[in-house]
Write a protein that holds these residues in place. Structure first.
Motif, mmCIF file in Angstrom:
data_model
loop_
_atom_site.group_PDB
_atom_site.id
_atom_site.type_symbol
_atom_site.label_atom_id
_atom_site.label_comp_id
_atom_site.label_asym_id
_atom_site.label_seq_id
_atom_site.Cartn_x
_atom_site.Cartn_y
_atom_site.Cartn_z
ATOM 1 N N ASP A 2 61.141 33.937 112.519
ATOM 2 C CA ASP A 2 60.015 33.284 113.199
ATOM 3 C C ASP A 2 59.560 32.049 112.438
ATOM 4 O O ASP A 2 59.210 31.028 113.029
ATOM 5 C CB ASP A 2 58.844 34.268 113.344
ATOM 6 N N VAL A 3 59.553 32.163 111.131
ATOM 7 C CA VAL A 3 59.046 31.061 110.303
ATOM 8 C C VAL A 3 59.969 29.853 110.348
ATOM 9 O O VAL A 3 59.514 28.708 110.404
ATOM 10 C CB VAL A 3 58.856 31.552 108.852
ATOM 11 N N VAL A 4 61.286 30.086 110.318
ATOM 12 C CA VAL A 4 62.204 28.947 110.301
ATOM 13 C C VAL A 4 62.113 28.169 111.617
ATOM 14 O O VAL A 4 62.229 26.923 111.622
ATOM 15 C CB VAL A 4 63.644 29.408 110.003
ATOM 16 N N PHE A 36 61.050 24.192 111.724
ATOM 17 C CA PHE A 36 61.789 23.120 112.392
ATOM 18 C C PHE A 36 60.873 22.352 113.352
ATOM 19 O O PHE A 36 61.012 21.138 113.508
ATOM 20 C CB PHE A 36 63.000 23.687 113.144
ATOM 21 N N VAL A 37 59.943 23.047 113.987
ATOM 22 C CA VAL A 37 58.971 22.360 114.847
ATOM 23 C C VAL A 37 58.147 21.376 114.019
ATOM 24 O O VAL A 37 57.929 20.227 114.413
ATOM 25 C CB VAL A 37 58.044 23.389 115.535
ATOM 26 N N VAL A 38 57.706 21.819 112.837
ATOM 27 C CA VAL A 38 56.918 20.948 111.950
ATOM 28 C C VAL A 38 57.736 19.744 111.503
ATOM 29 O O VAL A 38 57.261 18.600 111.528
ATOM 30 C CB VAL A 38 56.422 21.754 110.731
ATOM 31 N N ALA A 43 61.180 27.367 96.434
ATOM 32 C CA ALA A 43 59.974 27.878 95.765
ATOM 33 C C ALA A 43 58.755 27.744 96.675
ATOM 34 O O ALA A 43 57.910 28.649 96.727
ATOM 35 C CB ALA A 43 59.747 27.130 94.456
ATOM 36 N N LEU A 44 58.641 26.621 97.399
ATOM 37 C CA LEU A 44 57.518 26.452 98.329
ATOM 38 C C LEU A 44 57.562 27.503 99.437
ATOM 39 O O LEU A 44 56.527 28.072 99.819
ATOM 40 C CB LEU A 44 57.560 25.055 98.941
ATOM 41 N N ALA A 45 58.765 27.750 99.972
ATOM 42 C CA ALA A 45 58.902 28.768 101.022
ATOM 43 C C ALA A 45 58.515 30.146 100.487
ATOM 44 O O ALA A 45 57.793 30.909 101.146
ATOM 45 C CB ALA A 45 60.331 28.771 101.556
ATOM 46 N N ALA A 46 58.993 30.461 99.270
ATOM 47 C CA ALA A 46 58.684 31.772 98.676
ATOM 48 C C ALA A 46 57.200 31.909 98.377
ATOM 49 O O ALA A 46 56.610 32.979 98.555
ATOM 50 C CB ALA A 46 59.498 31.958 97.399
ATOM 51 N N HIS A 75 66.254 28.776 105.568
ATOM 52 C CA HIS A 75 64.978 28.477 104.903
ATOM 53 C C HIS A 75 63.968 29.617 105.079
ATOM 54 O O HIS A 75 63.247 29.956 104.143
ATOM 55 C CB HIS A 75 64.406 27.177 105.474
ATOM 56 N N GLY A 76 63.910 30.203 106.253
ATOM 57 C CA GLY A 76 62.965 31.292 106.490
ATOM 58 C C GLY A 76 63.248 32.520 105.643
ATOM 59 O O GLY A 76 62.332 33.276 105.308
ATOM 60 N N GLU A 77 64.501 32.712 105.260
ATOM 61 C CA GLU A 77 64.840 33.891 104.456
ATOM 62 C C GLU A 77 64.338 33.744 103.019
ATOM 63 O O GLU A 77 64.095 34.748 102.343
ATOM 64 C CB GLU A 77 66.357 34.123 104.467
#
Length: 303
Positions: free
Chosen positions: A235-237, A241-243, A213-216, A41-43
Protein backbone atom coordinates in the motif's frame (compact mmCIF):
# COMPACT_ATOMS: atom_id res chain seq x y z
CA UNK A 1 -19.52 21.21 7.49
CA UNK A 2 -18.43 21.83 11.09
CA UNK A 3 -15.39 24.15 11.26
CA UNK A 4 -13.71 22.20 14.07
CA UNK A 5 -14.12 18.92 12.21
CA UNK A 6 -12.59 20.53 9.11
CA UNK A 7 -9.69 21.87 11.21
CA UNK A 8 -9.16 18.45 12.79
CA UNK A 9 -9.02 16.73 9.38
CA UNK A 10 -6.63 19.41 8.12
CA UNK A 11 -4.22 18.82 11.01
CA UNK A 12 -4.49 15.03 10.65
CA UNK A 13 -3.92 15.38 6.89
CA UNK A 14 -0.77 17.45 7.47
CA UNK A 15 0.48 14.88 9.98
CA UNK A 16 -0.05 12.02 7.52
CA UNK A 17 1.41 14.18 4.75
CA UNK A 18 4.68 14.37 6.66
CA UNK A 19 4.91 10.56 6.60
CA UNK A 20 4.04 10.44 2.89
CA UNK A 21 6.73 13.04 2.23
CA UNK A 22 9.36 10.99 4.10
CA UNK A 23 8.61 7.85 2.09
CA UNK A 24 8.19 9.73 -1.21
CA UNK A 25 11.45 11.69 -0.85
CA UNK A 26 13.41 8.46 -0.44
CA UNK A 27 11.84 6.99 -3.55
CA UNK A 28 12.37 10.13 -5.63
CA UNK A 29 16.05 10.30 -4.60
CA UNK A 30 16.62 6.78 -5.95
CA UNK A 31 14.79 7.73 -9.13
CA UNK A 32 16.67 11.01 -9.58
CA UNK A 33 20.16 9.89 -8.60
CA UNK A 34 20.27 6.17 -9.45
CA UNK A 35 17.78 6.43 -12.32
CA UNK A 36 15.79 3.35 -11.38
CA UNK A 37 12.28 2.71 -10.09
CA UNK A 38 12.50 0.84 -6.81
CA UNK A 39 9.34 -1.25 -6.56
CA UNK A 40 10.71 -2.75 -3.30
CA UNK A 41 10.67 0.64 -1.53
CA UNK A 42 7.57 -0.24 0.51
CA UNK A 43 9.24 -3.38 1.83
CA UNK A 44 11.98 -1.30 3.48
CA UNK A 45 9.14 0.58 5.22
CA UNK A 46 7.80 -2.82 6.35
CA UNK A 47 11.25 -3.98 7.49
CA UNK A 48 11.63 -0.84 9.61
CA UNK A 49 8.39 -1.59 11.42
CA UNK A 50 9.22 -5.26 12.05
CA UNK A 51 12.77 -4.46 13.20
CA UNK A 52 11.31 -2.04 15.74
CA UNK A 53 9.00 -4.82 16.96
CA UNK A 54 11.96 -7.20 17.32
CA UNK A 55 14.11 -4.59 19.08
CA UNK A 56 11.34 -3.75 21.55
CA UNK A 57 10.91 -7.45 22.40
CA UNK A 58 14.66 -8.07 22.67
CA UNK A 59 15.87 -4.89 24.40
CA UNK A 60 12.75 -3.38 25.93
CA UNK A 61 12.21 0.37 25.77
CA UNK A 62 9.91 2.45 23.65
CA UNK A 63 9.70 2.08 19.85
CA UNK A 64 10.16 5.82 19.31
CA UNK A 65 13.51 5.67 21.11
CA UNK A 66 14.63 2.64 19.07
CA UNK A 67 13.37 3.94 15.69
CA UNK A 68 16.74 5.51 14.67
CA UNK A 69 18.52 2.19 15.28
CA UNK A 70 16.04 0.41 13.04
CA UNK A 71 16.43 3.09 10.34
CA UNK A 72 20.24 2.83 10.33
CA UNK A 73 20.08 -1.00 10.25
CA UNK A 74 17.73 -0.99 7.25
CA UNK A 75 19.90 1.67 5.58
CA UNK A 76 22.92 -0.63 5.87
CA UNK A 77 20.82 -3.48 4.44
CA UNK A 78 20.02 -1.14 1.53
CA UNK A 79 23.73 -0.56 0.87
CA UNK A 80 24.44 -4.31 1.00
CA UNK A 81 21.60 -5.05 -1.44
CA UNK A 82 22.81 -2.29 -3.75
CA UNK A 83 26.29 -3.80 -3.87
CA UNK A 84 25.05 -7.40 -4.20
CA UNK A 85 22.18 -6.90 -6.66
CA UNK A 86 22.49 -3.65 -8.60
CA UNK A 87 26.20 -2.80 -8.83
CA UNK A 88 27.22 -5.35 -11.48
CA UNK A 89 24.26 -4.38 -13.66
CA UNK A 90 25.10 -0.68 -13.26
CA UNK A 91 28.66 -1.30 -14.44
CA UNK A 92 27.49 -3.37 -17.40
CA UNK A 93 24.97 -0.74 -18.52
CA UNK A 94 27.38 2.12 -17.95
CA UNK A 95 29.90 0.40 -20.22
CA UNK A 96 27.26 -0.08 -22.90
CA UNK A 97 25.20 3.12 -22.63
CA UNK A 98 27.21 5.61 -20.56
CA UNK A 99 26.66 7.09 -17.12
CA UNK A 100 23.66 9.17 -18.14
CA UNK A 101 21.58 6.13 -19.18
CA UNK A 102 18.14 5.94 -17.64
CA UNK A 103 18.26 2.57 -15.93
CA UNK A 104 14.55 2.58 -15.04
CA UNK A 105 13.93 1.83 -18.73
CA UNK A 106 15.88 -1.43 -18.42
CA UNK A 107 13.59 -4.38 -17.79
CA UNK A 108 16.21 -6.14 -15.68
CA UNK A 109 16.18 -3.36 -13.06
CA UNK A 110 12.38 -3.47 -12.94
CA UNK A 111 12.34 -7.25 -12.50
CA UNK A 112 15.12 -7.08 -9.89
CA UNK A 113 13.20 -4.66 -7.66
CA UNK A 114 9.92 -6.58 -8.08
CA UNK A 115 11.73 -9.82 -7.22
CA UNK A 116 13.34 -8.14 -4.20
CA UNK A 117 9.89 -6.98 -3.06
CA UNK A 118 8.51 -10.54 -3.24
CA UNK A 119 11.58 -11.92 -1.47
CA UNK A 120 11.33 -9.46 1.43
CA UNK A 121 7.59 -10.09 1.90
CA UNK A 122 8.14 -13.86 1.95
CA UNK A 123 11.04 -13.43 4.37
CA UNK A 124 8.80 -11.40 6.70
CA UNK A 125 6.09 -14.08 6.48
CA UNK A 126 8.63 -16.72 7.57
CA UNK A 127 10.19 -14.63 10.36
CA UNK A 128 7.14 -12.87 11.83
CA UNK A 129 4.12 -14.72 10.41
CA UNK A 130 1.02 -13.44 8.59
CA UNK A 131 -0.96 -12.23 11.63
CA UNK A 132 -1.05 -8.41 12.10
CA UNK A 133 1.00 -7.31 15.12
CA UNK A 134 0.79 -4.21 17.29
CA UNK A 135 3.85 -2.51 18.80
CA UNK A 136 3.23 -1.22 22.34
CA UNK A 137 4.29 2.33 23.22
CA UNK A 138 3.63 4.41 26.33
CA UNK A 139 2.81 7.36 24.06
CA UNK A 140 -0.04 5.63 22.18
CA UNK A 141 -2.56 6.01 25.02
CA UNK A 142 -1.70 9.66 25.75
CA UNK A 143 -4.13 12.15 24.25
CA UNK A 144 -3.25 15.82 23.80
CA UNK A 145 -6.34 18.03 24.14
CA UNK A 146 -6.42 21.42 22.41
CA UNK A 147 -8.85 24.35 22.73
CA UNK A 148 -12.09 23.87 20.81
CA UNK A 149 -12.40 20.19 21.66
CA UNK A 150 -9.60 19.03 19.37
CA UNK A 151 -7.60 16.03 20.57
CA UNK A 152 -4.73 14.09 19.03
CA UNK A 153 -2.75 11.03 20.04
CA UNK A 154 0.72 11.91 21.38
CA UNK A 155 2.15 9.05 19.30
CA UNK A 156 0.79 10.61 16.12
CA UNK A 157 2.27 14.01 17.06
CA UNK A 158 5.67 12.40 17.76
CA UNK A 159 5.55 10.59 14.41
CA UNK A 160 4.89 13.90 12.63
CA UNK A 161 7.70 15.70 14.49
CA UNK A 162 10.19 12.92 13.71
CA UNK A 163 9.18 12.97 10.03
CA UNK A 164 9.57 16.77 9.84
CA UNK A 165 12.96 16.74 11.58
CA UNK A 166 14.22 14.01 9.23
CA UNK A 167 13.11 16.03 6.18
CA UNK A 168 14.74 19.24 7.46
CA UNK A 169 17.98 17.39 8.23
CA UNK A 170 17.95 15.79 4.77
CA UNK A 171 17.33 19.12 3.03
CA UNK A 172 20.14 20.80 5.01
CA UNK A 173 22.46 17.88 4.23
CA UNK A 174 21.74 18.07 0.49
CA UNK A 175 22.14 21.85 0.34
CA UNK A 176 25.13 22.50 2.57
CA UNK A 177 27.46 19.50 2.73
CA UNK A 178 30.04 18.38 0.17
CA UNK A 179 28.44 14.92 -0.08
CA UNK A 180 25.00 16.45 -0.50
CA UNK A 181 26.23 18.62 -3.34
CA UNK A 182 27.85 15.54 -4.94
CA UNK A 183 24.48 13.76 -4.75
CA UNK A 184 22.78 16.73 -6.45
CA UNK A 185 25.50 16.89 -9.11
CA UNK A 186 25.13 13.16 -9.85
CA UNK A 187 21.37 13.63 -10.11
CA UNK A 188 21.72 16.49 -12.60
CA UNK A 189 24.49 15.05 -14.78
CA UNK A 190 26.18 11.78 -13.77
CA UNK A 191 28.68 11.90 -16.65
CA UNK A 192 29.89 15.39 -15.69
CA UNK A 193 29.95 14.41 -12.01
CA UNK A 194 32.20 11.44 -12.81
CA UNK A 195 34.49 13.67 -14.91
CA UNK A 196 35.12 16.04 -11.97
CA UNK A 197 36.10 13.13 -9.73
CA UNK A 198 32.87 12.21 -7.98
CA UNK A 199 32.67 8.48 -7.27
CA UNK A 200 29.13 7.93 -8.51
CA UNK A 201 29.02 4.33 -7.26
CA UNK A 202 29.72 5.62 -3.73
CA UNK A 203 26.99 8.23 -4.24
CA UNK A 204 24.61 5.40 -5.20
CA UNK A 205 25.42 3.64 -1.90
CA UNK A 206 24.79 6.83 0.10
CA UNK A 207 21.55 7.47 -1.80
CA UNK A 208 20.37 3.92 -1.16
CA UNK A 209 21.19 4.30 2.55
CA UNK A 210 19.24 7.57 2.86
CA UNK A 211 16.28 6.26 0.88
CA UNK A 212 15.88 2.96 2.73
CA UNK A 213 16.58 4.54 6.13
CA UNK A 214 13.85 7.16 5.57
CA UNK A 215 11.37 4.44 4.57
CA UNK A 216 12.31 2.34 7.62
CA UNK A 217 12.03 5.36 9.92
CA UNK A 218 8.51 6.04 8.60
CA UNK A 219 7.54 2.40 9.19
CA UNK A 220 9.04 2.47 12.68
CA UNK A 221 7.26 5.62 13.85
CA UNK A 222 3.89 4.49 12.44
CA UNK A 223 4.28 0.96 13.86
CA UNK A 224 2.85 1.86 17.31
CA UNK A 225 -0.16 3.60 15.64
CA UNK A 226 -1.20 0.97 13.10
CA UNK A 227 -0.89 -2.82 13.06
CA UNK A 228 2.09 -4.15 11.11
CA UNK A 229 2.00 -7.11 8.69
CA UNK A 230 4.24 -8.48 5.90
CA UNK A 231 2.31 -6.95 2.98
CA UNK A 232 1.97 -3.47 4.51
CA UNK A 233 4.61 -2.12 2.12
CA UNK A 234 2.47 -2.74 -0.97
CA UNK A 235 0.00 0.00 0.00
CA UNK A 236 2.79 2.39 0.89
CA UNK A 237 4.78 1.96 -2.31
CA UNK A 238 1.67 2.79 -4.37
CA UNK A 239 1.19 5.99 -2.33
CA UNK A 240 4.91 6.79 -2.61
CA UNK A 241 4.71 6.62 -6.41
CA UNK A 242 1.71 8.96 -6.31
CA UNK A 243 3.79 11.44 -4.27
CA UNK A 244 6.81 11.13 -6.58
CA UNK A 245 4.78 11.58 -9.77
CA UNK A 246 2.80 14.49 -8.31
CA UNK A 247 5.95 16.18 -7.04
CA UNK A 248 7.93 15.60 -10.23
CA UNK A 249 10.14 12.57 -10.84
CA UNK A 250 13.46 13.10 -9.04
CA UNK A 251 12.45 16.40 -7.40
CA UNK A 252 13.07 16.25 -3.64
CA UNK A 253 11.31 19.49 -2.71
CA UNK A 254 8.44 18.65 -5.06
CA UNK A 255 7.96 15.31 -3.30
CA UNK A 256 7.95 17.01 0.10
CA UNK A 257 5.19 19.39 -1.03
CA UNK A 258 3.32 16.58 -2.80
CA UNK A 259 3.35 14.48 0.38
CA UNK A 260 1.57 17.22 2.30
CA UNK A 261 -0.79 17.87 -0.63
CA UNK A 262 -1.80 14.21 -0.77
CA UNK A 263 -2.22 14.03 3.02
CA UNK A 264 -4.44 17.12 3.03
CA UNK A 265 -6.46 15.92 0.04
CA UNK A 266 -7.10 12.57 1.70
CA UNK A 267 -8.24 14.26 4.91
CA UNK A 268 -10.58 16.63 3.12
CA UNK A 269 -11.69 13.95 0.67
CA UNK A 270 -12.67 11.65 3.53
CA UNK A 271 -14.63 14.46 5.11
CA UNK A 272 -16.49 15.41 1.92
CA UNK A 273 -16.94 12.07 0.13
CA UNK A 274 -16.63 9.59 3.03
CA UNK A 275 -13.68 7.69 4.45
CA UNK A 276 -14.10 4.85 1.95
CA UNK A 277 -13.19 7.26 -0.88
CA UNK A 278 -10.23 9.02 0.74
CA UNK A 279 -7.69 6.70 -0.89
CA UNK A 280 -9.18 7.43 -4.31
CA UNK A 281 -8.56 11.16 -3.94
CA UNK A 282 -4.78 10.74 -4.04
CA UNK A 283 -4.91 8.87 -7.34
CA UNK A 284 -7.32 11.42 -8.83
CA UNK A 285 -4.83 14.17 -7.97
CA UNK A 286 -2.02 12.19 -9.59
CA UNK A 287 -4.07 11.74 -12.77
CA UNK A 288 -4.91 15.46 -12.87
CA UNK A 289 -1.24 16.38 -12.41
CA UNK A 290 -0.20 13.98 -15.18
CA UNK A 291 -2.87 15.48 -17.40
CA UNK A 292 -2.28 19.18 -16.86
CA UNK A 293 1.26 19.34 -15.49
CA UNK A 294 3.14 16.11 -16.29
CA UNK A 295 6.47 17.59 -15.16
CA UNK A 296 5.15 17.85 -11.57
CA UNK A 297 3.67 20.57 -9.37
CA UNK A 298 6.94 22.56 -9.38
CA UNK A 299 7.11 22.61 -13.14
CA UNK A 300 10.03 20.22 -13.52
CA UNK A 301 12.51 22.37 -11.59
CA UNK A 302 15.17 20.12 -10.07
CA UNK A 303 16.09 20.63 -6.43
Amino acid sequence: MQPMLFLEQTILGLMMGGIYASVGVGLTMIFGVMRLSNFAHGEFYMLGAFLIYTLVNALGGDPYVLAPISAVAVGLIGIALNKLIFLSLYKELRGAKGAAAFFFQDLRFIMLTIGLSILLVDLALVLWGPIPISIPSVFTAHIIKLPGGLSFSLARIIAFVVAMVSLIVLYTFLMTTKTGKAIRATSQNPSAAALVGINTYKIYDITMFISTALAALAGGILGPIYNIYPTMGLDVVAKAFVVVITGGMGNVVGSMLAGFLIGLAEGWGGLIFGTEYRQVVAFVIMILVLWFRPQGILGGRKS
